[in-house]
Design a protein around this motif. Structure first.
Motif, PDB file in Angstrom:
ATOM      1  N   VAL A   1       0.831  -1.219   0.000  1.00 35.14           N
ATOM      2  CA  VAL A   1       0.000   0.000   0.000  1.00 35.14           C
ATOM      3  C   VAL A   1       0.860   1.261   0.000  1.00 35.14           C
ATOM      4  CG1 VAL A   1      -2.061  -1.066   1.030  1.00 35.14           C
ATOM      5  CG2 VAL A   1      -0.248  -0.204   2.531  1.00 35.14           C
ATOM      6  N   LYS A   2       2.071   1.137  -0.590  1.00 38.74           N
ATOM      7  CA  LYS A   2       2.943   2.315  -0.678  1.00 38.74           C
ATOM      8  C   LYS A   2       2.311   3.352  -1.618  1.00 38.74           C
ATOM      9  CE  LYS A   2       5.720  -0.075  -4.151  1.00 38.74           C
ATOM     10  NZ  LYS A   2       6.936  -0.863  -4.355  1.00 38.74           N
ATOM     11  N   ALA A   3       2.915   4.555  -1.611  1.00 40.41           N
ATOM     12  CA  ALA A   3       2.430   5.632  -2.494  1.00 40.41           C
ATOM     13  C   ALA A   3       0.915   5.818  -2.359  1.00 40.41           C
ATOM     14  CB  ALA A   3       2.835   5.370  -3.943  1.00 40.41           C
TER      15      ALA A   3
ATOM     16  N   ALA B   1      -1.367   3.838  -1.259  1.00 42.29           N
ATOM     17  CA  ALA B   1      -2.039   2.686  -1.854  1.00 42.29           C
ATOM     18  C   ALA B   1      -2.222   2.910  -3.361  1.00 42.29           C
ATOM     19  CB  ALA B   1      -3.371   2.366  -1.173  1.00 42.29           C
ATOM     20  N   TYR B   2      -1.115   3.253  -4.020  1.00 42.58           N
ATOM     21  CA  TYR B   2      -1.091   3.514  -5.466  1.00 42.58           C
ATOM     22  C   TYR B   2      -2.174   4.537  -5.829  1.00 42.58           C
ATOM     23  CZ  TYR B   2       1.854  -0.671  -5.737  1.00 42.58           C
ATOM     24  OH  TYR B   2       2.861  -1.599  -5.562  1.00 42.58           O
ATOM     25  N   GLY B   3      -2.337   5.511  -4.927  1.00 46.17           N
ATOM     26  CA  GLY B   3      -3.287   6.586  -5.196  1.00 46.17           C
ATOM     27  C   GLY B   3      -4.693   6.334  -4.681  1.00 46.17           C
TER      28      GLY B   3
ATOM     29  N   ASN C   1       5.660 -10.221  -6.729  1.00 47.34           N
ATOM     30  CA  ASN C   1       4.866  -8.991  -6.879  1.00 47.34           C
ATOM     31  C   ASN C   1       3.744  -9.317  -7.869  1.00 47.34           C
ATOM     32  OD1 ASN C   1       6.416  -9.236  -9.208  1.00 47.34           O
ATOM     33  ND2 ASN C   1       6.528  -7.025  -9.501  1.00 47.34           N
ATOM     34  N   SER C   2       3.070  -8.285  -8.389  1.00 48.14           N
ATOM     35  CA  SER C   2       1.909  -8.554  -9.246  1.00 48.14           C
ATOM     36  C   SER C   2       2.254  -9.379 -10.484  1.00 48.14           C
ATOM     37  CB  SER C   2       1.264  -7.235  -9.675  1.00 48.14           C
ATOM     38  OG  SER C   2       0.784  -6.580  -8.535  1.00 48.14           O
ATOM     39  N   ALA C   3       3.307  -8.977 -11.197  1.00 47.22           N
ATOM     40  CA  ALA C   3       3.678  -9.711 -12.411  1.00 47.22           C
ATOM     41  C   ALA C   3       4.028 -11.156 -12.050  1.00 47.22           C
ATOM     42  CB  ALA C   3       4.857  -9.031 -13.097  1.00 47.22           C
TER      43      ALA C   3
ATOM     44  N   ILE D   1       2.079 -13.903  -1.054  1.00 47.65           N
ATOM     45  CA  ILE D   1       2.388 -13.097  -2.240  1.00 47.65           C
ATOM     46  C   ILE D   1       2.426 -11.635  -1.765  1.00 47.65           C
ATOM     47  CG2 ILE D   1       1.443 -14.670  -3.953  1.00 47.65           C
ATOM     48  CD1 ILE D   1      -1.139 -13.075  -3.954  1.00 47.65           C
ATOM     49  N   ARG D   2       3.176 -10.813  -2.499  1.00 50.66           N
ATOM     50  CA  ARG D   2       3.418  -9.446  -2.028  1.00 50.66           C
ATOM     51  C   ARG D   2       3.076  -8.495  -3.161  1.00 50.66           C
ATOM     52  NH1 ARG D   2       8.869  -9.999  -1.607  1.00 50.66           N
ATOM     53  NH2 ARG D   2       9.134  -8.826  -3.507  1.00 50.66           N
ATOM     54  N   CYS D   3       1.787  -8.153  -3.281  1.00 50.04           N
ATOM     55  CA  CYS D   3       1.444  -7.402  -4.479  1.00 50.04           C
ATOM     56  C   CYS D   3       0.663  -6.127  -4.223  1.00 50.04           C
ATOM     57  CB  CYS D   3       0.727  -8.292  -5.483  1.00 50.04           C
ATOM     58  SG  CYS D   3      -0.581  -9.246  -4.787  1.00 50.04           S
TER      59      CYS D   3
HETATM   60  C1  LIG Z   1       6.379  -2.135  -4.873  1.00 50.22           C
HETATM   61  C2  LIG Z   1       6.843  -3.438  -4.494  1.00 50.22           C
HETATM   62  C3  LIG Z   1       6.001  -4.548  -4.618  1.00 50.22           C
HETATM   63  C4  LIG Z   1       4.640  -4.488  -5.254  1.00 50.22           C
HETATM   64  O1  LIG Z   1       4.817  -4.459  -6.636  1.00 50.22           O
HETATM   65  P1  LIG Z   1       3.568  -4.574  -7.640  1.00 50.22           P
HETATM   66  O2  LIG Z   1       4.202  -4.781  -8.951  1.00 50.22           O
HETATM   67  O3  LIG Z   1       2.824  -3.299  -7.507  1.00 50.22           O
HETATM   68  O4  LIG Z   1       2.771  -5.716  -7.188  1.00 50.22           O
HETATM   69  C5  LIG Z   1       6.463  -5.763  -4.166  1.00 50.22           C
HETATM   70  N1  LIG Z   1       7.701  -5.883  -3.630  1.00 50.22           N
HETATM   71  C6  LIG Z   1       8.540  -4.841  -3.507  1.00 50.22           C
HETATM   72  C7  LIG Z   1       9.878  -5.049  -2.913  1.00 50.22           C
HETATM   73  C8  LIG Z   1       8.157  -3.590  -3.950  1.00 50.22           C
HETATM   74  O5  LIG Z   1       8.994  -2.568  -3.839  1.00 50.22           O
END
Ligand SMILES: *Cc1c(COP(=O)(O)O)cnc(C)c1O
Length: 357
Positions: A42-44, A46-48, A201-203, A216-218
């Protein structure tokens, strides 16, 4: 007039509406897709989409892990005083007391040097996630330090809260290589040292299974902002940047549009200028001049953007008070602005309200 009565002139400000159902749909869908828990990034803001709204919503629906890039973002989540929520800071922070004072705040170890310093500073490894870098050169312990790292961990019998790596938006084949290398190291170090294990991440979530991982970390995909090339038709977009037309003027009566001499603007057959309360002071960049907005299902060009307002060339059909939507067509906007949607969306700042609907 009574003193405390709210006097409203009618809503004209812009806002970002966030569709709650779609966010929750994406959350549940992604959990099921890879059969793992989610660390919601939820950085930035939460992407706006608005960090506080989003964290409250997701935690109400069972999300226990949130990731941010900065300490100030973690502080915003802490202000919500939620129980059973962990916050993972992805970048190295300066003030380590922040970790000592907040036991539910955790941090990623971004280099071997960082690890040594964190151990020396008595930061509990229960608050640390070891990050391994397989060649992206962004963050994480680099491969040339792996043997030193292994030796230290085994010698001191270190246990960590988590271990992770990053696949970013690499080719599918490269992701598989990272997945394999990561799992090799996991077995060398012994998985049991880590409560949680994450990589995608998402991809990564769209492309690979994420063998060996618990989470998962997305970010982007959770909000329905799909990366071109990693498209999943089940994912739903959640935001809408909308406002109302403030007023309309006849072009013939104007010498300037905003601060721009009328002659400088390429005009079409449309002869009216509509004003909206959205400008670069709200994070709506001047690069957006020329982008299309939608009013009553019709496209109209934004011809000038100033700090507090912008101007749109419209026809006779558009009336004061009509709804207008910006960034309706995401693909068009990405092409026109030459930046990804998550960039221009996260630039919209806190002058614009976020409303969960
Ligand atoms: C921003 C970030 C994510 C999330 O990436 P998305 O492509 O938006 O899912 C995951 N891991 C790290 C380390 C990041 O900096």
């Amino acid at each position: 007039m009574r003193k405390n009565r709210r006097v409203v002139m009618g809503f004209k400000d812009f806002k970002i509406e966030v569709n709650k159902k779609n966010i929750l749909h994406n959350y549940e869908y992604l959990k099921r897709l890879r059969n793992k828990e989610i660390i919601a990034v939820v950085k930035a803001n939460a992407y706006g989409h608005g960090i506080k709204n989003i964290v409250s919503l997701l935690s109400e629906h069972g999300c226990k892990y949130f990731a941010v890039a900065r300490e100030c973002e973690a502080e915003k989540i802490l202000e919500l005083k939620l129980k059973n929520v962990n916050i993972l800071i992805l970048e190295t922070i300066e003030d380590l007391n922040f970790l000592k004072q907040n036991k539910n705040v955790e941090m990623v170890i971004n280099s071997f040097k960082d690890l040594l310093f964190l151990l020396e500073s008595d930061i509990s490894t229960e608050q640390l996630h070891l990050k391994l870098d397989f060649g992206f050169g962004r963050n994480g312990v680099v491969e040339s330090d792996f043997s030193k790292l292994k030796k230290l961990i085994l010698e001191k019998n270190l246990k960590f809260k988590g271990i992770c790596t990053h696949v970013f938006a690499a080719d599918y084949e490269d992701m598989l290589i990272v997945e394999k290398k990561f799992n090799n190291i996991l077995s060398e170090l012994d998985k049991e040292r880590f409560d949680i294990i994450h990589m995608q991440n998402s991809a990564g979530v769209i492309s690979i299974e994420g063998a060996g991982c618990t989470h998962i970390r997305c970010g982007t995909i959770l909000f329905g902002l799909q990366e071109i090339g990693y498209y999943d038709p089940n994912i739903k977009r959640a935001f809408k940047l909308i406002g109302k037309i403030l007023d309309i003027k006849d072009l013939n009566d104007l010498k300037y549009i905003g601060y721009e001499k009328k002659e400088k603007i390429t005009l079409t057959e449309n002869k009216k200028i509509a004003k909206i309360r959205l400008g670069y002071g709200d994070g709506f960049s001047k690069r957006g001049e020329g982008i299309m907005s939608i009013i009553n299902n019709k496209k109209f060009e934004i011809v000038h953007i100033s700090m507090d307002s912008s101007f749109i060339l419209v026809d006779e059909s558009v009336k004061e008070g009509d709804f207008i939507e910006i960034f309706y067509d995401l693909e068009d906007s990405i092409k026109y602005l030459k930046v990804p949607h998550y960039e221009f969306l996260s630039c919209i700042n806190e002058r614009i309200k976020r409303e969960i609907i």
